[in-house]
Scaffold this motif. Structure first.
Motif, PDB file in Angstrom:
ATOM      1  N   SER A  94       0.848  -1.189   0.000  1.00 40.39           N
ATOM      2  CA  SER A  94       0.000   0.000   0.000  1.00 40.39           C
ATOM      3  C   SER A  94       0.886   1.243   0.000  1.00 40.39           C
ATOM      4  N   ARG A  95       0.575   2.129  -0.934  1.00 40.13           N
ATOM      5  CA  ARG A  95       1.327   3.392  -0.978  1.00 40.13           C
ATOM      6  C   ARG A  95       0.552   4.485  -0.251  1.00 40.13           C
ATOM      7  N   ASP A  96      -0.616   4.124   0.240  1.00 34.26           N
ATOM      8  CA  ASP A  96      -1.474   5.108   0.901  1.00 34.26           C
ATOM      9  C   ASP A  96      -1.096   5.227   2.376  1.00 34.26           C
ATOM     10  N   GLU A  97       0.168   5.547   2.644  1.00 36.03           N
ATOM     11  CA  GLU A  97       0.659   5.547   4.016  1.00 36.03           C
ATOM     12  C   GLU A  97       1.349   6.868   4.336  1.00 36.03           C
ATOM     13  N   ALA A  98       1.251   7.287   5.593  1.00 37.76           N
ATOM     14  CA  ALA A  98       2.010   8.446   6.056  1.00 37.76           C
ATOM     15  C   ALA A  98       2.546   8.130   7.442  1.00 37.76           C
ATOM     16  N   LYS A  99       3.778   8.620   7.702  1.00 34.96           N
ATOM     17  CA  LYS A  99       4.429   8.306   8.983  1.00 34.96           C
ATOM     18  C   LYS A  99       4.550   9.571   9.820  1.00 34.96           C
ATOM     19  N   VAL A 100       4.199   9.474  11.084  1.00 32.02           N
ATOM     20  CA  VAL A 100       4.300  10.627  11.988  1.00 32.02           C
ATOM     21  C   VAL A 100       5.224  10.235  13.139  1.00 32.02           C
ATOM     22  N   THR A 101       6.210  11.077  13.450  1.00 35.08           N
ATOM     23  CA  THR A 101       7.095  10.808  14.596  1.00 35.08           C
ATOM     24  C   THR A 101       7.071  11.995  15.545  1.00 35.08           C
ATOM     25  N   LEU A 102       6.813  11.704  16.818  1.00 37.29           N
ATOM     26  CA  LEU A 102       6.900  12.734  17.853  1.00 37.29           C
ATOM     27  C   LEU A 102       8.194  12.479  18.608  1.00 37.29           C
ATOM     28  N   ILE A 103       9.089  13.448  18.548  1.00 39.16           N
ATOM     29  CA  ILE A 103      10.393  13.284  19.188  1.00 39.16           C
ATOM     30  C   ILE A 103      10.371  13.995  20.540  1.00 39.16           C
ATOM     31  N   THR A 160       6.492   6.752  17.065  1.00 42.92           N
ATOM     32  CA  THR A 160       6.211   6.781  15.625  1.00 42.92           C
ATOM     33  C   THR A 160       4.926   6.012  15.360  1.00 42.92           C
ATOM     34  N   PHE A 161       4.084   6.547  14.481  1.00 46.31           N
ATOM     35  CA  PHE A 161       2.904   5.773  14.063  1.00 46.31           C
ATOM     36  C   PHE A 161       2.562   6.104  12.621  1.00 46.31           C
ATOM     37  N   THR A 162       1.740   5.242  12.006  1.00 38.80           N
ATOM     38  CA  THR A 162       1.344   5.494  10.619  1.00 38.80           C
ATOM     39  C   THR A 162      -0.173   5.652  10.522  1.00 38.80           C
ATOM     40  N   VAL A 163      -0.578   6.462   9.554  1.00 40.15           N
ATOM     41  CA  VAL A 163      -2.002   6.657   9.235  1.00 40.15           C
ATOM     42  C   VAL A 163      -2.124   6.650   7.710  1.00 40.15           C
ATOM     43  N   SER A 164      -3.350   6.589   7.203  1.00 44.92           N
ATOM     44  CA  SER A 164      -3.473   6.680   5.748  1.00 44.92           C
ATOM     45  C   SER A 164      -3.224   8.133   5.339  1.00 44.92           C
ATOM     46  N   ARG A 165      -2.725   8.327   4.114  1.00 44.13           N
ATOM     47  CA  ARG A 165      -2.350   9.684   3.690  1.00 44.13           C
ATOM     48  C   ARG A 165      -3.487  10.676   3.804  1.00 44.13           C
ATOM     49  N   GLY A 166      -4.684  10.211   3.487  1.00 41.52           N
ATOM     50  CA  GLY A 166      -5.854  11.091   3.540  1.00 41.52           C
ATOM     51  C   GLY A 166      -6.140  11.568   4.957  1.00 41.52           C
ATOM     52  N   PRO A 212      -3.762  15.164   7.454  1.00 44.87           N
ATOM     53  CA  PRO A 212      -4.103  16.512   7.929  1.00 44.87           C
ATOM     54  C   PRO A 212      -4.908  16.488   9.229  1.00 44.87           C
ATOM     55  N   ARG A 213      -5.852  15.538   9.335  1.00 40.30           N
ATOM     56  CA  ARG A 213      -6.655  15.463  10.556  1.00 40.30           C
ATOM     57  C   ARG A 213      -5.812  15.019  11.747  1.00 40.30           C
ATOM     58  N   ALA A 214      -4.863  14.089  11.490  1.00 38.96           N
ATOM     59  CA  ALA A 214      -3.977  13.627  12.572  1.00 38.96           C
ATOM     60  C   ALA A 214      -3.136  14.800  13.092  1.00 38.96           C
ATOM     61  N   LEU A 215      -2.644  15.635  12.175  1.00 34.97           N
ATOM     62  CA  LEU A 215      -1.799  16.764  12.582  1.00 34.97           C
ATOM     63  C   LEU A 215      -2.610  17.790  13.375  1.00 34.97           C
ATOM     64  N   LYS A 216      -3.848  17.962  12.987  1.00 33.96           N
ATOM     65  CA  LYS A 216      -4.734  18.895  13.705  1.00 33.96           C
ATOM     66  C   LYS A 216      -4.939  18.401  15.142  1.00 33.96           C
ATOM     67  N   VAL A 217      -5.135  17.085  15.293  1.00 33.36           N
ATOM     68  CA  VAL A 217      -5.320  16.502  16.631  1.00 33.36           C
ATOM     69  C   VAL A 217      -4.063  16.741  17.464  1.00 33.36           C
ATOM     70  N   ALA A 270       6.276  12.101   7.221  1.00 30.63           N
ATOM     71  CA  ALA A 270       6.773  11.658   5.907  1.00 30.63           C
ATOM     72  C   ALA A 270       5.645  10.948   5.188  1.00 30.63           C
ATOM     73  N   ASP A 271       5.420  11.315   3.912  1.00 33.56           N
ATOM     74  CA  ASP A 271       4.426  10.536   3.181  1.00 33.56           C
ATOM     75  C   ASP A 271       5.039   9.826   1.970  1.00 33.56           C
ATOM     76  N   ASN A 272       6.383   9.797   1.926  1.00 35.59           N
ATOM     77  CA  ASN A 272       7.051   9.045   0.849  1.00 35.59           C
ATOM     78  C   ASN A 272       7.388   7.635   1.324  1.00 35.59           C
ATOM     79  N   VAL A 273       6.399   7.021   2.004  1.00 32.07           N
ATOM     80  CA  VAL A 273       6.617   5.683   2.543  1.00 32.07           C
ATOM     81  C   VAL A 273       5.567   4.725   1.986  1.00 32.07           C
ATOM     82  N   ALA A 274       5.846   3.421   2.057  1.00 35.01           N
ATOM     83  CA  ALA A 274       4.884   2.410   1.603  1.00 35.01           C
ATOM     84  C   ALA A 274       4.964   1.233   2.556  1.00 35.01           C
TER      85      ALA A 274
END
Ligand code: ADP
Ligand code: ASP
Ligand code: MG
Length: 414
Positions: free
Chosen positions: A263-272, A312-318, A321-326, A340-344
């Motif tokens: 699946s290419r519909d992935e985005a990675k979020v890391t809170l450091i 670190t966690f992943t969400v679908s690319r769509g 924006p909502r994850a970042l707002k939260v 990062a959204d250049n992940v699969a």
């Protein structure tokens, strides 16, 4: 005599000629004495176009009106299919989602079917009529049109089959079955004669879009015999030419790994630099769940200094924006946020993994030999998933396909 639900996907109803070909298959089943309900998708490309109109009109559109717009594609093909069937002297009529009715909850854009009232259709089938139902659409209890999420016609078909207690649900598409991986990416992929519900559920939810995940869930729960087959070949469903999705007990031999999904519909979020204290995960993932953001893979690193850690966690690319707002409104300190959204995500799936070790090791060694860096790993009883750089997706899928001995002869497109 069997009761069959036959679903035709977008490419199988892409124009008038294809709809006529699909209707001829239905006519063959009817002539053989079967009762048939037809479920149709919109012509290929139409749903994308309709979604595009909504996006162009407003970035923050009313999802109830989005559903009115995007459900219209299936209305066209349902009417055309009924006309095509009438040319075969079959008594056929279309039934919109609200006419059946197919009742859903009110989650517009990705509604779930709650109930299908099939009595009237059943009575007419018993009189020899064929029903044509548009996939993808339903009606909420408030009487508004809803849609079931992209690829949702598969789910309409299986839900109709369950409601009518059909003997079989045939999913006609542009490939002749379920393969060990997407045959468009790996030409050596092999068609499976049978695949278990459990494996198909994993393959679908991990990215194999040949069946919508929810359709497999319903088929498994209601024990519906589901077949994936090509609408371009000469066969009809009753010849059983495709892949049968069925119970595990029906399958004699289990491969260690049955398939590979990506699946290419992935985005990675890391809170450091988040505080390493109890309750931190809840403070992050609770509000994400409330905002209906689906979190997939999660890693929390061991704290080096005992005070802070990285998450670190992943969400679908769509959903990014909502994850970042939260996260912006979250009641928790952290040092830095990286996305990062250049992940699969690439996953290997197989029931055989339950009783055999070494599957993960083969995966890691194969990826290492191609110099592919693994960013996140997650496992379940019958699958292993890794998050990698998007550019390596095809290389990873091909190498793993070969490493697990899944390569067959290359399919030559005619
Ligand atoms: P439809 O419009 O008929 O619903 P889809 O495009 O939704 O068709 O699904 C069919 C596509 O799924 C195929 O063209 C193929 O590229 C893709 N696919 C992905 N993984 C697999 C797999 N493991 N086996 C078969 N097809 C797959
Ligand atoms: N037409 C819808 C879509 O493209 C539903 C489907 O084809 O399954 O997502
Ligand atoms: Mg589909």
């Amino acid at each position: 005599m069997a009761l069959i639900v036959a679903k035709f996907g977008g490419t199988s109803v892409a124009d008038v000629e294809r709809i006529e070909k699909a209707a001829a298959k239905v006519a063959r089943e009817v002539e053989a004495g079967h009762q048939v309900v037809v479920v149709v998708s919109a012509m290929s490309g139409v749903t994308n176009q309709l979604v595009g109109y909504c996006d162009a009109m407003s970035k923050l559109y009313d999802t109830r009106e989005y559903d009115v717009v995007v459900a219209s594609g299936e209305q066209v093909t349902a009417g055309l299919m009924a006309i095509a069937l009438q040319k075969h002297n079959i008594v056929a009529r279309s039934w919109m989602g609200w006419q059946v009715p197919i009742i859903t909850d009110d989650t517009h854009g990705k509604a779930r079917i709650e109930e299908i009232k099939g009595e009237e259709i059943m009575a007419r089938l018993n009189k020899g009529e064929v029903a044509v139902i548009p996939g993808f659409q339903g009606v909420s209890k408030a009487g508004r049109i809803t849609t079931l999420g992209r690829g949702g016609s598969d789910t309409s078909a299986v839900a109709v089959a369950a409601a009518l207690k059909a003997d079989r649900c045939d999913i006609y598409t542009d490939v002749d079955g379920v393969y060990t991986t997407d045959p468009r990416i790996v030409p050596q992929a092999q068609k499976m004669k049978k695949v278990s519900y459990e494996e198909m559920l994993e393959l679908a939810s991990l990215g194999a879009k040949v069946l919508q995940t929810r359709s497999v869930e319903i088929a498994m729960k209601m024990d519906i015999s589901l077949q994936v087959l090509s609408s371009f070949e000469d066969h009809v469903g009753s010849d059983y030419p495709g892949t049968l999705v069925t119970r595990e007990e029906e399958i004699m031999e289990h491969q260690l790994v049955s398939g590979i999904a990506f699946s290419r519909d992935e985005a990675k979020v890391t809170l450091i630099g988040v505080p390493d204290v109890p309750g931190v995960a809840a403070r992050l993932f609770d509000p994400l769940a409330t905002a209906a953001v689906n979190v997939d893979m999660i890693v929390q690193n061991v704290s080096a200094d005992g005070k802070t850690t990285d998450m670190t966690f992943t969400v679908s690319r769509g959903d990014l924006p909502r994850a970042l707002k939260v996260i912006e409104n979250m009641d928790m300190d952290y040092e830095r946020l990286e996305t990062a959204d250049n992940v699969a995500k690439v996953s290997v799936v197989g029931i055989g993994m339950r009783s055999h070790s070494g599957v993960a090791n083969t995966m890691f060694k194969t990826l290492a030999s191609k110099n592919i860096n693994i960013q996140v790993i997650s496992t379940s009883e019958i699958k292993i998933s890794v998050l990698i750089g998007q550019d390596y997706t095809e290389l990873a899928v091909r190498s793993l396909h070969q490493a697990y001995g899944l390569d067959g002869e290359q399919v030559v497109e005619s």
